[in-house]
Design an enzyme around this catalytic site. Structure first.
Site, mmCIF file in Angstrom:
data_model
loop_
_atom_site.group_PDB
_atom_site.id
_atom_site.type_symbol
_atom_site.label_atom_id
_atom_site.label_comp_id
_atom_site.label_asym_id
_atom_site.label_seq_id
_atom_site.Cartn_x
_atom_site.Cartn_y
_atom_site.Cartn_z
ATOM 1 C CG ASP A 1 -21.120 29.951 -0.682
ATOM 2 O OD1 ASP A 1 -21.328 30.884 -0.244
ATOM 3 O OD2 ASP A 1 -21.309 28.665 -2.502
ATOM 4 C CG ASP B 1 -21.617 33.575 -3.757
ATOM 5 O OD1 ASP B 1 -21.284 32.777 -3.730
ATOM 6 O OD2 ASP B 1 -21.176 34.595 -3.618
ATOM 7 C CG ASP C 1 -21.741 33.751 2.464
ATOM 8 O OD1 ASP C 1 -21.502 33.642 3.130
ATOM 9 O OD2 ASP C 1 -22.003 33.688 1.303
ATOM 10 C CG ASP D 1 -5.951 42.990 6.786
ATOM 11 O OD1 ASP D 1 -5.804 43.636 6.594
ATOM 12 O OD2 ASP D 1 -5.766 40.923 6.390
ATOM 13 C CG ASP E 1 -1.830 44.965 3.976
ATOM 14 O OD1 ASP E 1 -1.269 43.283 4.030
ATOM 15 O OD2 ASP E 1 -1.494 45.352 2.528
ATOM 16 C CD GLU F 1 2.346 41.732 5.083
ATOM 17 O OE1 GLU F 1 2.448 40.542 4.993
ATOM 18 O OE2 GLU F 1 1.711 42.665 5.106
ATOM 19 C CG HIS G 1 -3.368 35.602 3.451
ATOM 20 N ND1 HIS G 1 -2.597 36.695 4.676
ATOM 21 C CD2 HIS G 1 -3.747 36.677 2.264
ATOM 22 C CE1 HIS G 1 -3.201 37.545 4.570
ATOM 23 N NE2 HIS G 1 -3.197 38.180 2.625
ATOM 24 C CG ASP G 2 0.566 36.861 1.332
ATOM 25 O OD1 ASP G 2 -0.675 36.938 1.449
ATOM 26 O OD2 ASP G 2 0.306 38.105 3.282
HETATM 27 C C1 NOJ Z 1 -0.061 41.983 2.582
HETATM 28 C C2 NOJ Z 1 -1.017 40.591 1.905
HETATM 29 O O1 NOJ Z 1 -0.329 39.780 3.373
HETATM 30 C C3 NOJ Z 1 -0.684 40.665 1.142
HETATM 31 O O2 NOJ Z 1 -1.726 39.437 0.854
HETATM 32 C C4 NOJ Z 1 -0.570 41.411 -0.267
HETATM 33 O O3 NOJ Z 1 -0.899 41.219 -1.498
HETATM 34 C C5 NOJ Z 1 -0.064 42.117 0.251
HETATM 35 N N1 NOJ Z 1 0.352 42.814 1.377
HETATM 36 C C6 NOJ Z 1 -0.470 43.975 -0.774
HETATM 37 O O4 NOJ Z 1 -1.682 44.239 -0.422
#
Ligand code: NOJ
Length: 567
Positions: free
Chosen positions: A19, A23, A27, A96, A197, A254, A330-331
């Protein structure tokens, strides 16, 4: 070999990286300020998770404007500065591309929902209800039905994710043209590729047939009806012909539920529309598949199964397509907590997992913070969590379902997406050096010990080991291009493989677990083997025939003709 086959990618989740304006949200200028950190690590490409204006529901994956930058991240000028900063350092930028769905606040959807006669109506997927309910029993990834009633018209629209993420209608040539235009917008600004994605969800089964229930849930995930659908290849080939073929870029799709044969078609060096895909087989190894919510469960994974899955992908795509290599993003949870030991052997196991990641065939992806060995963040209150998927689980199970909050928090501790989304720990100071304000999500409580400043000051840190592995990869064609052979596929804790190339052969030994492993009678290290890197022994040392807990070693065993197959 192409540049992206030789590259290492670093994934940035922008709101949690750095950041610059206090905030509490990361960023673009924050990222630009940290480019030397990435350059020193040695990565070649940055994949930036979405920074576009969004609806605020799914961490930026609900886009309202495909050509802009969300104000909390900065401006297009800031973005251009980031791109220039990367290019000046010889690094590349992958953006992305989220085009299975938009936000429900995207102007296309706002127009589409005005009425059945709207010119934008068929940008999305609308159906009449059935028997007073949704058109089919499909469930959304984030819980509940995948269909949302639009009261104004009495029709339902499809959303495979949150109701605020309506799915685009890829059967419409107009939609496809819109997508190709926005792709050209970014490509013409000079980016080096796209991470796409949920790209294998574009083509849905005609008629949206019901899926077999399979569990107590009224709305099961109907994956067989929307993954790798009948028109997917046609759409992606068209996208390649119309857009991608004109640029020297990399793409990574993905693609949950894809198998090596399908991936080989998608990534065929001559005819494949994509450079590589993210497969999910190894992400399933610790799920309790018999449970009602497999994704949220955790069972110990078996090392032989891990070897079987990775081996299937290594041999399945060798010479036919190209692998991406990842253990977290990140998932999913932090890799050291999920596949390693984030207690006594955090450092050793983080290094072992990195050794695996960087010595298989494919393009490795480093998720921010994994190069520091950051573990899962186990918050004790649901109020500390931000992820829509996590909050929906808690609401359905605890608030509505009456289950014990402790049980659900335990699931979240192991599998929640926010584990990976806590701010990057830059130092032990206030805000972990990430922000001078209040972070949008609490810091991982480990930041006082596990942070970049401490790692840079410690020659034995996970960070420097990553740097060394990345360098090693560059110097050894066997890593990028060699054949893969698993030497002990059924051994319970030893992962031992060869990477064989015309002029050299590498032997990788990984001891998965906290027990010492005597190799006597298990595998013989060839007398001429030279240690290239290890997380216990230094290069050039002649380590013993016993592997320490979570020990990793990479040897070169000279030329193929001289060595043959050890063991
Ligand atoms: C995969 C992404 O990596 C995830 O973070 C997202 O919630 C879903 N696709 C929907 O876009």
């Amino acid at each position: 070999m192409t540049w992206w086959q030789r590259s290492v990618v670093y994934q940035i989740y922008p709101r949690s990286f750095m950041d610059s304006d206090g905030d509490g949200m990361g960023d673009l200028r924050g990222i630009t300020a940290k480019l030397d950190y990435l350059h020193t690590l040695g990565v070649d490409v940055v994949w930036l998770c979405p920074v576009y204006p969004h609806g605020g529901v799914d961490g930026g994956y609900d886009i309202t404007d495909y050509r802009g930058i969300a104000p909390e991240y900065g401006t297009l000028a800031d973005w251009q500065e980031l791109l220039a900063g990367l290019h000046t350092r010889g690094m590349k930028l992958v953006m992305d591309l989220v085009v299975n769905h938009t936000s429900d606040r995207h102007p296309w959807f706002l127009e589409a929902r005005k009425g059945v006669g709207s010119p934008h109506r068929d940008y999305y997927l609308w159906e009449p209800g059935r028997d007073g309910g949704p058109p089919s029993n499909w469930g959304s990834h984030f819980g509940g039905s995948a269909w949302q009633l639009d009261p104004a018209t009495g029709e339902y629209y499809l959303h495979l994710f949150a109701p605020e993420q309506p799915d685009l209608n890829w059967a419409s040539p107009t939609v496809r043209r819109e997508v190709y235009d926005l792709m050209r917008f970014w490509l013409d600004l000079g980016i080096d590729g796209f991470r796409m994605d949920t790209i294998n969800m574009l083509s849905k089964a005609p008629g949206y047939p019901d899926t077999a229930p399979g569990s107590d849930y009224a709305y099961p995930l109907a994956e067989e009806h929307f993954l790798n659908g009948p028109e997917l290849l046609t759409y992606l080939r068209e996208m390649h012909a119309e857009v991608l073929s004109a640029y020297d870029v990399m793409t990574v799709g993905e693609t949950p539920g894809v198998n090596p044969d399908q991936a080989a078609v998608l990534t065929d060096p001559q005819t494949g529309p994509l450079s590589m895909v993210f497969q999910f087989d190894h992400m399933a190894l610790d799920k309790d598949t018999g449970s009602a919510r497999p994704r949220w469960t955790t069972v110990p994974y078996s090392v032989p199964e891990l070897k079987a899955v990775l081996g299937r992908w290594q041999t399945g795509l060798h010479g036919r397509g190209w692998n991406s290599l990842y253990l977290s993003n990140h998932d999913v949870p932090r890799m050291v907590s999920r596949y390693g030991d984030d207690g006594a052997y955090r450092v050793a196991s983080a290094k072992l997992l990195a050794t695996l990641l960087f010595t298989l065939q494919g393009t490795p992806y480093v998720y921010q913070g994994d190069e520091l060995g950051v573990p899962n963040a186990k918050f004790t209150s649901i109020d500390d969590y931000r992820d829509v998927d996590t909050l929906n689980l808690y609401r359905e199970e605890v608030t509505e379902g009456g289950r014990d909050p402790a049980d659900i928090l335990a699931m979240i501790h192991n599998k929640g997406r926010d584990n990976a989304r806590t701010p990057m720990p830059w130092n032990a100071g206030p805000g972990a050096g990430f922000t001078t304000g209040t972070p949008w999500i609490p810091l991982n409580p480990t930041y006082a010990d596990i942070n970049a400043e401490a790692a840079l000051a410690d020659p034995d840190s996970v960070y420097w080991y990553y740097r060394d592995l990345i360098r090693l990869r560059r110097g050894h064609p066997a890593i990028v291009d060699g054949r893969y052979d698993d030497l002990r596929p059924t051994h319970d804790t030893l992962y031992a493989y060869l990477r064989t190339h015309a002029q050299e052969q590498l032997l990788v030994l990984l001891n998965f677990g906290g027990a010492v492993l005597d190799l006597d009678g298990v595998l013989e290290i060839p007398a001429n083997a030279e240690l290239l890197i290890g997380n216990y022994a230094a290069p050039g040392e002649v380590p013993s025939g016993t592997l320490q807990p979570w020990e990793a070693r990479v040897y070169v065993t000279r030329t193929v003709e001289e060595t043959g197959t050890p063991g």
